[in-house]
Design an enzyme around this catalytic site. Structure first.
Site, PDB file in Angstrom:
ATOM      1  NE  ARG A 118      -3.534  -2.401   0.113  1.00  9.98           N
ATOM      2  CZ  ARG A 118      -3.020  -3.450  -0.545  1.00  9.98           C
ATOM      3  NH1 ARG A 118      -1.943  -3.322  -1.300  1.00  9.98           N
ATOM      4  NH2 ARG A 118      -3.603  -4.610  -0.494  1.00  9.98           N
ATOM      5  CB  SER A 126      -8.835  -1.953   4.437  1.00  5.55           C
ATOM      6  OG  SER A 126      -9.260  -3.142   3.844  1.00  5.55           O
ATOM      7  CD  GLU A 177      -5.963   0.833   2.366  1.00  4.87           C
ATOM      8  OE1 GLU A 177      -5.827  -0.281   2.885  1.00  4.87           O
ATOM      9  OE2 GLU A 177      -6.719   1.040   1.405  1.00  4.87           O
TER      10      GLU A 177
HETATM   11  C1  LIG Z   1     -15.658  -0.301  -0.692  1.00  3.48           C
HETATM   12  C2  LIG Z   1     -14.176  -0.059  -0.905  1.00  3.48           C
HETATM   13  C3  LIG Z   1     -13.322  -1.128  -1.114  1.00  3.48           C
HETATM   14  C4  LIG Z   1     -11.938  -0.908  -1.328  1.00  3.48           C
HETATM   15  N1  LIG Z   1     -11.132  -1.989  -1.539  1.00  3.48           N
HETATM   16  C5  LIG Z   1      -9.805  -1.809  -1.755  1.00  3.48           C
HETATM   17  C6  LIG Z   1      -8.947  -2.922  -1.975  1.00  3.48           C
HETATM   18  O1  LIG Z   1      -9.375  -4.070  -2.019  1.00  3.48           O
HETATM   19  N2  LIG Z   1      -7.628  -2.683  -2.169  1.00  3.48           N
HETATM   20  C7  LIG Z   1      -7.107  -1.426  -2.165  1.00  3.48           C
HETATM   21  O2  LIG Z   1      -5.887  -1.280  -2.347  1.00  3.48           O
HETATM   22  N3  LIG Z   1      -7.902  -0.340  -1.966  1.00  3.48           N
HETATM   23  C8  LIG Z   1      -9.232  -0.503  -1.759  1.00  3.48           C
HETATM   24  N4  LIG Z   1     -10.052   0.583  -1.536  1.00  3.48           N
HETATM   25  C9  LIG Z   1      -9.455   1.930  -1.483  1.00  3.48           C
HETATM   26  C10 LIG Z   1      -9.576   2.708  -2.816  1.00  3.48           C
HETATM   27  O3  LIG Z   1     -10.607   2.223  -3.609  1.00  3.48           O
HETATM   28  C11 LIG Z   1      -8.282   2.671  -3.628  1.00  3.48           C
HETATM   29  O4  LIG Z   1      -7.214   3.176  -2.866  1.00  3.48           O
HETATM   30  C12 LIG Z   1      -8.418   3.476  -4.923  1.00  3.48           C
HETATM   31  O5  LIG Z   1      -7.277   3.269  -5.737  1.00  3.48           O
HETATM   32  C13 LIG Z   1      -8.579   4.972  -4.689  1.00  3.48           C
HETATM   33  O6  LIG Z   1      -8.896   5.551  -5.934  1.00  3.48           O
HETATM   34  P1  LIG Z   1      -9.644   6.947  -6.019  1.00  3.48           P
HETATM   35  O7  LIG Z   1      -9.574   7.408  -7.447  1.00  3.48           O
HETATM   36  O8  LIG Z   1     -11.003   6.856  -5.453  1.00  3.48           O
HETATM   37  O9  LIG Z   1      -8.701   7.832  -5.109  1.00  3.48           O
HETATM   38  P2  LIG Z   1      -9.035   9.206  -4.358  1.00  3.48           P
HETATM   39  O10 LIG Z   1      -9.726   8.915  -3.068  1.00  3.48           O
HETATM   40  O11 LIG Z   1      -9.707  10.135  -5.298  1.00  3.48           O
HETATM   41  O12 LIG Z   1      -7.554   9.695  -4.065  1.00  3.48           O
HETATM   42  C14 LIG Z   1      -6.757   8.992  -3.129  1.00  3.48           C
HETATM   43  C15 LIG Z   1      -5.391   9.681  -3.036  1.00  3.48           C
HETATM   44  O13 LIG Z   1      -4.698   9.561  -4.275  1.00  3.48           O
HETATM   45  C16 LIG Z   1      -4.452  10.837  -4.855  1.00  3.48           C
HETATM   46  N5  LIG Z   1      -4.716  10.713  -6.289  1.00  3.48           N
HETATM   47  C17 LIG Z   1      -5.895  10.383  -6.887  1.00  3.48           C
HETATM   48  N6  LIG Z   1      -5.723  10.342  -8.226  1.00  3.48           N
HETATM   49  C18 LIG Z   1      -4.424  10.652  -8.462  1.00  3.48           C
HETATM   50  C19 LIG Z   1      -3.640  10.769  -9.648  1.00  3.48           C
HETATM   51  N7  LIG Z   1      -4.149  10.568 -10.858  1.00  3.48           N
HETATM   52  N8  LIG Z   1      -2.340  11.116  -9.514  1.00  3.48           N
HETATM   53  C20 LIG Z   1      -1.777  11.325  -8.301  1.00  3.48           C
HETATM   54  N9  LIG Z   1      -2.479  11.237  -7.147  1.00  3.48           N
HETATM   55  C21 LIG Z   1      -3.790  10.896  -7.234  1.00  3.48           C
HETATM   56  C22 LIG Z   1      -5.407  11.796  -4.166  1.00  3.48           C
HETATM   57  O14 LIG Z   1      -4.869  13.109  -4.143  1.00  3.48           O
HETATM   58  C23 LIG Z   1      -5.501  11.183  -2.784  1.00  3.48           C
HETATM   59  O15 LIG Z   1      -4.417  11.559  -2.004  1.00  3.48           O
HETATM   60  C24 LIG Z   1     -11.429   0.400  -1.328  1.00  3.48           C
HETATM   61  C25 LIG Z   1     -12.312   1.480  -1.123  1.00  3.48           C
HETATM   62  C26 LIG Z   1     -13.667   1.255  -0.922  1.00  3.48           C
HETATM   63  C27 LIG Z   1     -14.594   2.408  -0.720  1.00  3.48           C
END
Ligand SMILES: Cc1cc2nc3c(=O)[nH]c(=O)nc-3n(C[C@H](O)[C@H](O)[C@H](O)COP(=O)(O)OP(=O)(O)OC[C@H]3O[C@@H](n4cnc5c(N)ncnc54)[C@H](O)[C@@H]3O)c2cc1C
Length: 382
Positions: A164, A253, A374
Protein backbone atom coordinates in the site's frame (compact mmCIF):
# COMPACT_ATOMS: atom_id res chain seq x y z
CA UNK A 1 -18.88 26.58 -8.94
CA UNK A 2 -17.82 24.99 -5.68
CA UNK A 3 -18.73 21.52 -4.58
CA UNK A 4 -18.79 19.53 -1.36
CA UNK A 5 -16.37 16.65 -1.06
CA UNK A 6 -19.20 14.66 0.58
CA UNK A 7 -20.82 14.45 -2.87
CA UNK A 8 -17.64 13.04 -4.45
CA UNK A 9 -16.29 10.56 -1.88
CA UNK A 10 -17.39 7.02 -1.10
CA UNK A 11 -17.66 7.75 2.65
CA UNK A 12 -19.94 10.67 1.73
CA UNK A 13 -18.21 13.05 4.15
CA UNK A 14 -16.12 16.18 3.71
CA UNK A 15 -16.82 19.90 3.44
CA UNK A 16 -16.72 22.25 0.46
CA UNK A 17 -13.79 23.14 -1.76
CA UNK A 18 -13.02 26.84 -2.16
CA UNK A 19 -12.48 26.26 -5.89
CA UNK A 20 -13.42 23.23 -7.96
CA UNK A 21 -12.36 22.11 -11.43
CA UNK A 22 -13.71 19.03 -13.19
CA UNK A 23 -11.02 18.19 -15.73
CA UNK A 24 -12.58 16.32 -18.65
CA UNK A 25 -9.34 16.18 -20.61
CA UNK A 26 -5.71 15.78 -19.67
CA UNK A 27 -5.06 19.30 -20.98
CA UNK A 28 -7.74 20.73 -18.68
CA UNK A 29 -6.19 18.91 -15.73
CA UNK A 30 -2.71 20.22 -16.51
CA UNK A 31 -4.01 23.74 -16.95
CA UNK A 32 -5.81 23.66 -13.59
CA UNK A 33 -2.84 22.12 -11.73
CA UNK A 34 -0.38 24.59 -13.27
CA UNK A 35 -2.62 27.55 -12.48
CA UNK A 36 -3.04 26.49 -8.84
CA UNK A 37 0.69 25.84 -8.41
CA UNK A 38 1.68 29.10 -10.11
CA UNK A 39 -0.66 31.01 -7.79
CA UNK A 40 0.61 29.12 -4.74
CA UNK A 41 -2.92 27.87 -4.09
CA UNK A 42 -3.21 24.60 -2.13
CA UNK A 43 -4.12 21.79 -4.53
CA UNK A 44 -6.01 18.58 -4.01
CA UNK A 45 -6.26 16.07 -6.84
CA UNK A 46 -9.32 13.85 -6.67
CA UNK A 47 -10.12 10.65 -8.53
CA UNK A 48 -13.09 8.61 -7.32
CA UNK A 49 -12.83 9.78 -3.71
CA UNK A 50 -12.68 6.19 -2.40
CA UNK A 51 -9.49 6.64 -0.39
CA UNK A 52 -10.01 10.22 0.78
CA UNK A 53 -11.29 11.64 4.06
CA UNK A 54 -11.56 15.41 3.80
CA UNK A 55 -12.11 17.63 6.86
CA UNK A 56 -15.63 18.82 7.60
CA UNK A 57 -14.34 22.36 7.19
CA UNK A 58 -13.57 21.54 3.57
CA UNK A 59 -10.55 22.45 1.48
CA UNK A 60 -9.26 26.01 1.36
CA UNK A 61 -7.76 25.69 -2.11
CA UNK A 62 -8.46 24.14 -5.51
CA UNK A 63 -9.76 20.62 -5.96
CA UNK A 64 -9.08 19.22 -9.43
CA UNK A 65 -11.20 16.16 -10.15
CA UNK A 66 -9.66 13.99 -12.84
CA UNK A 67 -12.56 12.98 -15.09
CA UNK A 68 -10.82 12.03 -18.34
CA UNK A 69 -11.00 8.41 -19.43
CA UNK A 70 -9.97 6.05 -22.21
CA UNK A 71 -8.24 2.72 -22.79
CA UNK A 72 -5.94 1.93 -25.70
CA UNK A 73 -3.78 -1.00 -26.70
CA UNK A 74 -0.29 0.39 -27.27
CA UNK A 75 1.49 -2.79 -28.39
CA UNK A 76 0.96 -6.49 -28.75
CA UNK A 77 3.98 -8.76 -28.77
CA UNK A 78 3.37 -12.50 -28.68
CA UNK A 79 1.07 -12.95 -25.70
CA UNK A 80 2.12 -9.66 -24.06
CA UNK A 81 -0.30 -6.80 -24.50
CA UNK A 82 0.57 -3.29 -23.34
CA UNK A 83 -2.54 -1.35 -22.39
CA UNK A 84 -2.72 2.35 -21.51
CA UNK A 85 -5.51 3.52 -19.19
CA UNK A 86 -6.24 7.22 -18.64
CA UNK A 87 -6.08 8.41 -15.02
CA UNK A 88 -9.76 9.27 -14.72
CA UNK A 89 -11.00 5.95 -16.05
CA UNK A 90 -13.06 4.05 -13.46
CA UNK A 91 -10.70 1.24 -12.39
CA UNK A 92 -13.32 -1.48 -12.24
CA UNK A 93 -14.59 -0.60 -15.72
CA UNK A 94 -11.03 -0.98 -16.97
CA UNK A 95 -10.78 -4.39 -15.25
CA UNK A 96 -14.11 -5.47 -16.79
CA UNK A 97 -12.79 -4.43 -20.21
CA UNK A 98 -9.60 -6.51 -19.81
CA UNK A 99 -11.64 -9.59 -18.87
CA UNK A 100 -13.96 -9.10 -21.86
CA UNK A 101 -10.90 -8.81 -24.11
CA UNK A 102 -9.45 -12.04 -22.66
CA UNK A 103 -6.46 -10.20 -21.17
CA UNK A 104 -5.17 -11.63 -17.89
CA UNK A 105 -3.40 -9.73 -15.10
CA UNK A 106 -5.86 -7.57 -13.16
CA UNK A 107 -8.94 -9.83 -12.76
CA UNK A 108 -8.22 -10.36 -9.02
CA UNK A 109 -8.37 -6.56 -8.60
CA UNK A 110 -12.03 -6.52 -9.66
CA UNK A 111 -14.43 -4.40 -7.66
CA UNK A 112 -11.93 -1.91 -6.24
CA UNK A 113 -13.62 1.50 -6.48
CA UNK A 114 -11.93 4.65 -7.73
CA UNK A 115 -9.85 5.72 -10.67
CA UNK A 116 -7.08 4.00 -12.61
CA UNK A 117 -4.74 6.93 -11.93
CA UNK A 118 -4.94 6.38 -8.17
CA UNK A 119 -4.05 2.66 -8.32
CA UNK A 120 -0.27 3.20 -8.25
CA UNK A 121 -0.55 5.79 -5.45
CA UNK A 122 -1.02 3.12 -2.77
CA UNK A 123 -0.26 0.14 -5.03
CA UNK A 124 -3.82 -1.15 -4.70
CA UNK A 125 -4.11 -4.82 -4.00
CA UNK A 126 -6.48 -7.63 -3.11
CA UNK A 127 -6.69 -11.43 -3.25
CA UNK A 128 -2.97 -12.00 -3.72
CA UNK A 129 -2.55 -9.40 -6.48
CA UNK A 130 -1.47 -5.79 -6.59
CA UNK A 131 -1.06 -3.30 -9.38
CA UNK A 132 2.75 -3.34 -9.16
CA UNK A 133 2.67 -6.85 -10.66
CA UNK A 134 1.43 -5.52 -14.01
CA UNK A 135 2.25 -1.80 -14.07
CA UNK A 136 5.17 -1.19 -16.41
CA UNK A 137 5.29 2.59 -16.30
CA UNK A 138 3.13 5.66 -15.99
CA UNK A 139 2.94 9.16 -17.37
CA UNK A 140 2.72 11.89 -14.76
CA UNK A 141 2.90 15.63 -14.35
CA UNK A 142 5.95 16.30 -12.16
CA UNK A 143 5.07 19.47 -10.25
CA UNK A 144 8.67 19.89 -9.13
CA UNK A 145 10.30 19.69 -12.58
CA UNK A 146 12.24 22.82 -13.54
CA UNK A 147 10.17 25.55 -15.16
CA UNK A 148 7.02 24.87 -13.12
CA UNK A 149 6.44 21.25 -14.09
CA UNK A 150 6.74 18.75 -16.93
CA UNK A 151 5.20 15.51 -18.17
CA UNK A 152 7.52 12.65 -17.22
CA UNK A 153 7.48 8.89 -17.60
CA UNK A 154 8.24 6.83 -14.48
CA UNK A 155 9.10 3.14 -14.69
CA UNK A 156 7.86 0.63 -12.13
CA UNK A 157 11.33 0.43 -10.55
CA UNK A 158 11.33 4.21 -9.97
CA UNK A 159 7.98 4.10 -8.19
CA UNK A 160 9.42 2.04 -5.30
CA UNK A 161 6.22 0.13 -4.73
CA UNK A 162 5.63 -1.39 -1.32
CA UNK A 163 2.65 -2.72 0.60
CA UNK A 164 0.00 0.00 0.00
CA UNK A 165 2.85 2.35 -0.78
CA UNK A 166 4.78 4.12 -3.56
CA UNK A 167 6.91 7.24 -3.92
CA UNK A 168 3.78 9.05 -5.07
CA UNK A 169 2.07 8.39 -1.73
CA UNK A 170 5.28 9.11 0.17
CA UNK A 171 5.59 12.50 -1.53
CA UNK A 172 2.34 13.46 0.25
CA UNK A 173 2.78 11.67 3.56
CA UNK A 174 6.40 12.68 4.14
CA UNK A 175 5.94 16.20 2.81
CA UNK A 176 2.68 16.71 4.73
CA UNK A 177 1.23 17.96 1.44
CA UNK A 178 -2.39 17.50 0.36
CA UNK A 179 -1.30 16.44 -3.14
CA UNK A 180 1.57 14.41 -4.50
CA UNK A 181 4.58 15.69 -6.43
CA UNK A 182 3.49 13.54 -9.40
CA UNK A 183 -0.02 13.73 -10.82
CA UNK A 184 -0.64 10.46 -12.67
CA UNK A 185 -2.04 11.07 -16.16
CA UNK A 186 -2.12 7.48 -17.46
CA UNK A 187 -0.84 4.04 -16.51
CA UNK A 188 0.61 1.35 -18.79
CA UNK A 189 -0.17 -2.25 -17.84
CA UNK A 190 1.41 -5.40 -19.26
CA UNK A 191 -1.37 -7.98 -19.63
CA UNK A 192 -1.36 -11.51 -21.02
CA UNK A 193 -3.42 -12.83 -23.92
CA UNK A 194 -4.09 -16.58 -24.03
CA UNK A 195 -2.93 -18.55 -27.07
CA UNK A 196 -5.42 -18.58 -29.98
CA UNK A 197 -8.32 -20.90 -29.21
CA UNK A 198 -7.34 -21.35 -25.55
CA UNK A 199 -9.62 -20.24 -22.72
CA UNK A 200 -8.11 -17.14 -21.00
CA UNK A 201 -7.11 -18.13 -17.48
CA UNK A 202 -5.09 -16.75 -14.59
CA UNK A 203 -3.33 -18.27 -11.57
CA UNK A 204 -5.28 -18.08 -8.29
CA UNK A 205 -2.91 -16.78 -5.62
CA UNK A 206 -5.17 -16.52 -2.57
CA UNK A 207 -6.43 -19.39 -0.43
CA UNK A 208 -9.91 -17.98 0.24
CA UNK A 209 -10.43 -17.25 -3.45
CA UNK A 210 -9.17 -20.71 -4.43
CA UNK A 211 -11.65 -22.29 -1.97
CA UNK A 212 -14.51 -20.22 -3.37
CA UNK A 213 -13.55 -21.27 -6.91
CA UNK A 214 -13.12 -24.91 -5.87
CA UNK A 215 -9.52 -25.08 -7.16
CA UNK A 216 -6.10 -25.54 -5.58
CA UNK A 217 -4.24 -22.37 -4.64
CA UNK A 218 -1.71 -21.70 -7.44
CA UNK A 219 -3.76 -23.48 -10.11
CA UNK A 220 -5.59 -21.64 -12.91
CA UNK A 221 -9.20 -20.52 -13.36
CA UNK A 222 -10.87 -18.59 -16.18
CA UNK A 223 -10.65 -14.81 -16.03
CA UNK A 224 -14.43 -14.57 -16.00
CA UNK A 225 -14.91 -16.90 -13.04
CA UNK A 226 -12.11 -15.18 -11.09
CA UNK A 227 -13.76 -11.80 -11.64
CA UNK A 228 -17.23 -13.09 -10.74
CA UNK A 229 -15.98 -14.84 -7.59
CA UNK A 230 -13.90 -11.86 -6.45
CA UNK A 231 -16.92 -9.58 -6.90
CA UNK A 232 -19.13 -12.00 -4.94
CA UNK A 233 -16.59 -12.36 -2.09
CA UNK A 234 -16.06 -8.60 -1.94
CA UNK A 235 -19.81 -7.87 -1.93
CA UNK A 236 -20.30 -10.28 1.00
CA UNK A 237 -17.78 -8.16 2.97
CA UNK A 238 -19.24 -4.80 1.91
CA UNK A 239 -16.18 -4.15 -0.22
CA UNK A 240 -17.97 -3.25 -3.46
CA UNK A 241 -19.29 0.29 -3.27
CA UNK A 242 -23.07 0.38 -3.41
CA UNK A 243 -25.16 3.49 -2.76
CA UNK A 244 -27.90 1.32 -1.22
CA UNK A 245 -25.58 -0.45 1.25
CA UNK A 246 -24.29 1.72 4.11
CA UNK A 247 -21.67 -0.91 4.95
CA UNK A 248 -19.86 0.26 1.79
CA UNK A 249 -19.91 4.00 2.60
CA UNK A 250 -16.28 3.84 3.60
CA UNK A 251 -12.76 3.95 2.25
CA UNK A 252 -12.63 0.13 2.24
CA UNK A 253 -10.05 -1.08 4.73
CA UNK A 254 -9.46 1.78 7.14
CA UNK A 255 -6.25 0.29 8.56
CA UNK A 256 -3.38 -1.49 6.82
CA UNK A 257 -2.13 -4.81 8.17
CA UNK A 258 0.69 -3.92 10.59
CA UNK A 259 4.18 -5.07 9.62
CA UNK A 260 6.15 -5.63 12.82
CA UNK A 261 9.33 -7.35 14.01
CA UNK A 262 8.72 -11.11 14.25
CA UNK A 263 9.41 -10.92 18.02
CA UNK A 264 6.13 -8.98 18.49
CA UNK A 265 4.24 -12.08 17.34
CA UNK A 266 5.33 -13.91 20.52
CA UNK A 267 3.45 -11.38 22.68
CA UNK A 268 0.15 -12.00 20.87
CA UNK A 269 -2.36 -14.80 21.55
CA UNK A 270 -1.69 -18.07 19.77
CA UNK A 271 -4.45 -17.68 17.19
CA UNK A 272 -3.26 -14.31 15.91
CA UNK A 273 -2.47 -14.67 12.19
CA UNK A 274 1.03 -13.63 11.12
CA UNK A 275 2.67 -13.98 7.71
CA UNK A 276 6.34 -13.69 6.79
CA UNK A 277 7.01 -10.16 5.48
CA UNK A 278 10.72 -10.16 4.66
CA UNK A 279 13.39 -8.35 6.64
CA UNK A 280 13.96 -4.74 7.66
CA UNK A 281 17.05 -2.84 6.43
CA UNK A 282 18.88 -3.79 9.64
CA UNK A 283 18.14 -7.48 9.03
CA UNK A 284 15.28 -7.81 11.58
CA UNK A 285 12.80 -10.47 10.52
CA UNK A 286 9.33 -9.00 9.89
CA UNK A 287 5.80 -10.39 9.96
CA UNK A 288 2.51 -9.00 8.70
CA UNK A 289 -0.33 -9.19 11.23
CA UNK A 290 -4.05 -9.13 10.45
CA UNK A 291 -5.54 -5.73 11.36
CA UNK A 292 -9.05 -7.23 11.16
CA UNK A 293 -8.15 -9.95 13.70
CA UNK A 294 -6.53 -7.45 16.10
CA UNK A 295 -9.54 -5.13 15.90
CA UNK A 296 -12.04 -7.92 16.43
CA UNK A 297 -10.13 -9.49 19.33
CA UNK A 298 -9.53 -6.13 21.01
CA UNK A 299 -13.31 -5.92 21.43
CA UNK A 300 -14.38 -4.00 18.34
CA UNK A 301 -16.71 -6.37 16.56
CA UNK A 302 -18.68 -5.85 13.37
CA UNK A 303 -20.99 -2.85 13.67
CA UNK A 304 -19.04 -1.33 16.62
CA UNK A 305 -20.25 2.18 17.39
CA UNK A 306 -20.25 4.65 20.25
CA UNK A 307 -23.23 5.85 22.29
CA UNK A 308 -24.93 9.04 21.25
CA UNK A 309 -24.21 12.24 23.14
CA UNK A 310 -26.13 15.47 23.46
CA UNK A 311 -24.47 18.16 21.35
CA UNK A 312 -22.45 20.38 23.68
CA UNK A 313 -21.74 24.08 23.49
CA UNK A 314 -18.41 24.74 21.87
CA UNK A 315 -18.43 21.58 19.74
CA UNK A 316 -16.31 21.95 16.64
CA UNK A 317 -16.97 19.77 13.61
CA UNK A 318 -18.88 17.28 15.75
CA UNK A 319 -16.08 16.96 18.32
CA UNK A 320 -16.21 18.40 21.77
CA UNK A 321 -13.77 21.12 22.83
CA UNK A 322 -12.02 18.47 24.94
CA UNK A 323 -11.45 16.48 21.78
CA UNK A 324 -13.70 13.64 22.93
CA UNK A 325 -16.23 13.46 20.13
CA UNK A 326 -18.87 10.79 20.14
CA UNK A 327 -20.08 9.40 16.86
CA UNK A 328 -23.57 8.47 18.01
CA UNK A 329 -25.07 6.02 15.57
CA UNK A 330 -23.90 8.10 12.67
CA UNK A 331 -20.69 6.18 12.08
CA UNK A 332 -19.68 2.66 13.01
CA UNK A 333 -17.58 -0.25 11.86
CA UNK A 334 -19.20 -2.05 8.96
CA UNK A 335 -21.63 -4.76 10.02
CA UNK A 336 -19.90 -7.03 7.46
CA UNK A 337 -16.20 -6.37 8.17
CA UNK A 338 -14.25 -4.95 11.11
CA UNK A 339 -11.74 -3.17 8.88
CA UNK A 340 -14.16 -0.64 7.37
CA UNK A 341 -15.31 2.52 9.19
CA UNK A 342 -18.65 3.46 7.69
CA UNK A 343 -21.02 6.39 7.49
CA UNK A 344 -24.48 5.18 8.44
CA UNK A 345 -26.18 8.12 6.76
CA UNK A 346 -25.43 11.47 8.30
CA UNK A 347 -21.95 11.15 9.77
CA UNK A 348 -19.34 13.90 9.64
CA UNK A 349 -15.69 13.26 8.93
CA UNK A 350 -15.02 13.70 12.66
CA UNK A 351 -17.64 11.03 13.47
CA UNK A 352 -15.80 8.61 11.20
CA UNK A 353 -12.47 9.53 12.78
CA UNK A 354 -13.94 9.15 16.28
CA UNK A 355 -14.72 5.51 15.59
CA UNK A 356 -11.30 5.01 13.97
CA UNK A 357 -9.53 6.60 16.96
CA UNK A 358 -11.36 4.35 19.43
CA UNK A 359 -10.34 1.29 17.43
CA UNK A 360 -6.73 2.40 17.01
CA UNK A 361 -6.37 3.24 20.70
CA UNK A 362 -8.12 0.05 21.81
CA UNK A 363 -5.83 -2.18 19.74
CA UNK A 364 -2.77 -0.32 21.06
CA UNK A 365 -3.98 -0.70 24.66
CA UNK A 366 -4.80 -4.40 24.29
CA UNK A 367 -1.92 -5.63 22.11
CA UNK A 368 0.63 -2.79 22.01
CA UNK A 369 0.43 -2.77 18.20
CA UNK A 370 0.15 0.50 16.26
CA UNK A 371 -2.48 0.53 13.51
CA UNK A 372 -1.82 2.86 10.58
CA UNK A 373 -4.60 4.37 8.54
CA UNK A 374 -4.83 3.62 4.83
CA UNK A 375 -6.91 6.53 3.42
CA UNK A 376 -5.49 9.99 2.81
CA UNK A 377 -6.78 12.30 5.55
CA UNK A 378 -6.81 15.94 4.47
CA UNK A 379 -7.21 18.98 6.73
CA UNK A 380 -7.68 16.96 9.93
CA UNK A 381 -5.93 14.02 11.56
CA UNK A 382 -6.61 10.61 13.05
C1 LIG B 1 -15.66 -0.30 -0.69
C2 LIG B 1 -14.18 -0.06 -0.91
C3 LIG B 1 -13.32 -1.13 -1.11
C4 LIG B 1 -11.94 -0.91 -1.33
N1 LIG B 1 -11.13 -1.99 -1.54
C5 LIG B 1 -9.81 -1.81 -1.75
C6 LIG B 1 -8.95 -2.92 -1.98
O1 LIG B 1 -9.38 -4.07 -2.02
N2 LIG B 1 -7.63 -2.68 -2.17
C7 LIG B 1 -7.11 -1.43 -2.16
O2 LIG B 1 -5.89 -1.28 -2.35
N3 LIG B 1 -7.90 -0.34 -1.97
C8 LIG B 1 -9.23 -0.50 -1.76
N4 LIG B 1 -10.05 0.58 -1.54
C9 LIG B 1 -9.45 1.93 -1.48
C10 LIG B 1 -9.58 2.71 -2.82
O3 LIG B 1 -10.61 2.22 -3.61
C11 LIG B 1 -8.28 2.67 -3.63
O4 LIG B 1 -7.21 3.18 -2.87
C12 LIG B 1 -8.42 3.48 -4.92
O5 LIG B 1 -7.28 3.27 -5.74
C13 LIG B 1 -8.58 4.97 -4.69
O6 LIG B 1 -8.90 5.55 -5.93
P1 LIG B 1 -9.64 6.95 -6.02
O7 LIG B 1 -9.57 7.41 -7.45
O8 LIG B 1 -11.00 6.86 -5.45
O9 LIG B 1 -8.70 7.83 -5.11
P2 LIG B 1 -9.03 9.21 -4.36
O10 LIG B 1 -9.73 8.92 -3.07
O11 LIG B 1 -9.71 10.14 -5.30
O12 LIG B 1 -7.55 9.69 -4.06
C14 LIG B 1 -6.76 8.99 -3.13
C15 LIG B 1 -5.39 9.68 -3.04
O13 LIG B 1 -4.70 9.56 -4.28
C16 LIG B 1 -4.45 10.84 -4.86
N5 LIG B 1 -4.72 10.71 -6.29
C17 LIG B 1 -5.90 10.38 -6.89
N6 LIG B 1 -5.72 10.34 -8.23
C18 LIG B 1 -4.42 10.65 -8.46
C19 LIG B 1 -3.64 10.77 -9.65
N7 LIG B 1 -4.15 10.57 -10.86
N8 LIG B 1 -2.34 11.12 -9.51
C20 LIG B 1 -1.78 11.32 -8.30
N9 LIG B 1 -2.48 11.24 -7.15
C21 LIG B 1 -3.79 10.90 -7.23
C22 LIG B 1 -5.41 11.80 -4.17
O14 LIG B 1 -4.87 13.11 -4.14
C23 LIG B 1 -5.50 11.18 -2.78
O15 LIG B 1 -4.42 11.56 -2.00
C24 LIG B 1 -11.43 0.40 -1.33
C25 LIG B 1 -12.31 1.48 -1.12
C26 LIG B 1 -13.67 1.25 -0.92
C27 LIG B 1 -14.59 2.41 -0.72
Amino acid sequence: MSERLADHTTTRVGGPARAWVTARTEAEALEAVRAADAAGDPLFVLGGGSNTLMADAGFDGTVVRLAFDGIEVLREDGGDVLVRVAAGHAWDEAVAWTVEQGLGGVEALSGIPGSAGATPVQNVGAYGADVSQVLVSLRAWDRQAPGGGAVVELGADELRFGYRDSIIKRSMVEGGAPSPRWIVLSIDLRLRRAAAGAEPTAPVRYAQLARALGVEEGSHATLRTVREQVLALRASKGMVWDEADRDTWSTGSYFTNPIVPAAVRASLPEGAPAFAAGTAEDGTELVKLSAAWLIDHAGFGKGFGLPDAEPREGDVDGRGPDGAGLAGGRASLSTKHTLAVTNRGDASTEDVLTIARAVRDGVKARYGVDLHHEPMIIGTAL
